[in-house]
Write a protein that holds these residues in place. Structure first.
Motif, PDB file in Angstrom:
ATOM      1  N   HIS A  99       8.793  37.097 -15.016  1.00 55.99           N
ATOM      2  CA  HIS A  99       9.451  36.196 -14.321  1.00 55.99           C
ATOM      3  C   HIS A  99       9.042  36.449 -12.843  1.00 55.99           C
ATOM      4  CE1 HIS A  99      12.853  33.506 -13.117  1.00 55.99           C
ATOM      5  NE2 HIS A  99      13.379  34.557 -12.709  1.00 55.99           N
TER       6      HIS A  99
ATOM      7  N   GLU B 215       6.134  34.825 -11.736  1.00 60.47           N
ATOM      8  CA  GLU B 215       5.934  33.403 -11.378  1.00 60.47           C
ATOM      9  C   GLU B 215       6.749  33.269  -9.941  1.00 60.47           C
ATOM     10  OE1 GLU B 215       4.689  31.274 -13.139  1.00 60.47           O
ATOM     11  OE2 GLU B 215       3.934  32.669 -14.519  1.00 60.47           O
ATOM     12  N   ARG B 216       7.816  33.843  -9.794  1.00 56.94           N
ATOM     13  CA  ARG B 216       8.343  33.808  -8.450  1.00 56.94           C
ATOM     14  C   ARG B 216       7.285  34.044  -7.236  1.00 56.94           C
ATOM     15  NH1 ARG B 216      14.017  36.644  -8.585  1.00 56.94           N
ATOM     16  NH2 ARG B 216      14.185  35.725  -6.336  1.00 56.94           N
TER      17      ARG B 216
ATOM     18  N   LYS C 126       4.289  34.109  -7.463  1.00 58.79           N
ATOM     19  CA  LYS C 126       3.177  33.065  -7.196  1.00 58.79           C
ATOM     20  C   LYS C 126       3.645  31.819  -6.489  1.00 58.79           C
ATOM     21  CE  LYS C 126       0.606  34.261 -11.593  1.00 58.79           C
ATOM     22  NZ  LYS C 126       0.318  33.653 -12.898  1.00 58.79           N
ATOM     23  N   GLU C 127       4.936  31.460  -6.802  1.00 59.65           N
ATOM     24  CA  GLU C 127       5.467  30.352  -6.064  1.00 59.65           C
ATOM     25  C   GLU C 127       5.688  30.572  -4.646  1.00 59.65           C
ATOM     26  OE1 GLU C 127       6.913  26.386  -5.829  1.00 59.65           O
ATOM     27  OE2 GLU C 127       6.054  27.575  -7.599  1.00 59.65           O
ATOM     28  N   SER C 128       6.171  31.880  -4.289  1.00 62.63           N
ATOM     29  CA  SER C 128       6.234  32.209  -3.120  1.00 62.63           C
ATOM     30  C   SER C 128       4.802  32.153  -2.412  1.00 62.63           C
ATOM     31  CB  SER C 128       6.845  33.370  -2.875  1.00 62.63           C
ATOM     32  OG  SER C 128       8.095  33.549  -3.359  1.00 62.63           O
ATOM     33  N   ARG C 129       3.923  32.593  -3.020  1.00 64.35           N
ATOM     34  CA  ARG C 129       2.542  32.747  -2.174  1.00 64.35           C
ATOM     35  C   ARG C 129       2.189  31.055  -1.991  1.00 64.35           C
ATOM     36  NH1 ARG C 129      -2.929  35.688  -4.815  1.00 64.35           N
ATOM     37  NH2 ARG C 129      -4.097  35.349  -3.105  1.00 64.35           N
ATOM     38  N   ARG C 130       2.291  30.463  -3.147  1.00 64.47           N
ATOM     39  CA  ARG C 130       1.804  28.957  -3.167  1.00 64.47           C
ATOM     40  C   ARG C 130       2.470  28.481  -1.917  1.00 64.47           C
ATOM     41  NH1 ARG C 130       1.608  28.032  -8.033  1.00 64.47           N
ATOM     42  NH2 ARG C 130       3.776  27.645  -8.224  1.00 64.47           N
ATOM     43  N   THR C 131       3.750  28.645  -1.689  1.00 67.70           N
ATOM     44  CA  THR C 131       4.744  27.962  -0.650  1.00 67.70           C
ATOM     45  C   THR C 131       3.991  28.603   0.813  1.00 67.70           C
ATOM     46  OG1 THR C 131       6.467  27.963  -2.002  1.00 67.70           O
ATOM     47  CG2 THR C 131       6.930  27.527   0.691  1.00 67.70           C
TER      48      THR C 131
ATOM     49  N   GLU D 235       0.855  26.963   1.585  1.00 63.75           N
ATOM     50  CA  GLU D 235       0.956  25.326   2.079  1.00 63.75           C
ATOM     51  C   GLU D 235       1.617  25.615   3.605  1.00 63.75           C
ATOM     52  OE1 GLU D 235       3.622  23.895  -0.768  1.00 63.75           O
ATOM     53  OE2 GLU D 235       2.177  23.428  -2.304  1.00 63.75           O
TER      54      GLU D 235
END
Length: 218
Positions: free
Chosen positions: A130, A133-134, A136-141, A144
């Motif tokens: 978990h 995943e968080r 990865k999402e933070s890295r993606r944000t 961007e």
């Protein structure tokens, strides 16, 4: 007798006595100390085997009467080495049996502890997944946001270049206006002087015509 054989023989006798003492010490030891002593004895046995091979080769290269005596000694040394090997084997089997008993006695506790540990590991793994995943999402944000920041910087750079170009153009217009103003001023001054000259010429012509008419009429 061969000096090479005698040298190997002395080394073997010393090594055999040392290995016998280590076997006695290992039989009274327990755990890791016993395992260490057994390992040391096995290394010594390998060295003893090497010495016996050297003595065997040396004895077989000698004369028959000497060879027979030396080979008889070798048989005794080989028998002694076999006894040492048997003792090491007995010590190793006893050590393994004791270790198996310890493992069996603690097997149930180990299984229970393993089950609990496995459950904790599964829970920890779920949390890690978990968290992964968080992350990865933070890295993606973050990527961007970085791309957006780069795009904004590029736009600002282009706008700055446009403003610098417009500023240069205005300076050019101001220079042209100043030049035009100076030219118009010069032309105005020239026209003023020209008007005075033309007026003077007209006055002279009027006087000249008047004089001509006067003399003709007279």
């Amino acid at each position: 007798m061969s000096e090479a054989f005698e040298g190997c023989e002395r080394q073997y006798c010393e090594l055999s006595a040392n290995l016998s003492r280590k076997c006695t010490s290992a039989s009274a030891a327990d755990g890791e100390l016993k395992e260490q002593r057994i390992s040391e004895i096995k290394v010594g046995i390998d060295e003893a085997e090497s010495l016996i091979r050297k003595m065997d080769l040396e004895a077989r290269s000698l004369q028959p009467n000497v060879k027979a005596v030396l080979l008889a000694k070798l048989r005794e040394y080989k028998s002694d080495l076999n006894n040492l090997k048997s003792e090491v084997k007995r010590l190793s089997l006893g050590h393994l049996a004791a270790r198996d008993d310890l493992l069996e006695s603690g097997m149930a506790d180990t299984l229970t502890a393993s089950a609990d540990q496995r459950a904790r590991l599964m829970t920890s793994t779920g949390r890690l997944n978990h968290s992964g995943e968080r992350i990865k999402e933070s890295r993606r944000t973050m990527l961007e946001t970085e791309e957006l920041g780069v795009s904004i910087l590029q736009d600002l750079h282009q706008q700055r270049q446009s403003l610098l170009h417009a500023n240069n153009t205005l300076h050019g217009v101001d220079d042209n206006v100043g030049k035009s103003k100076r030219i118009l001023t010069a032309m105005s001054r020239r026209m003023s002087r020209n008007k005075w000259i033309i007026g003077s010429i007209i006055a002279v012509l009027v006087i000249a015509v008047g004089l001509i008419l006067y003399f003709k009429l007279k």
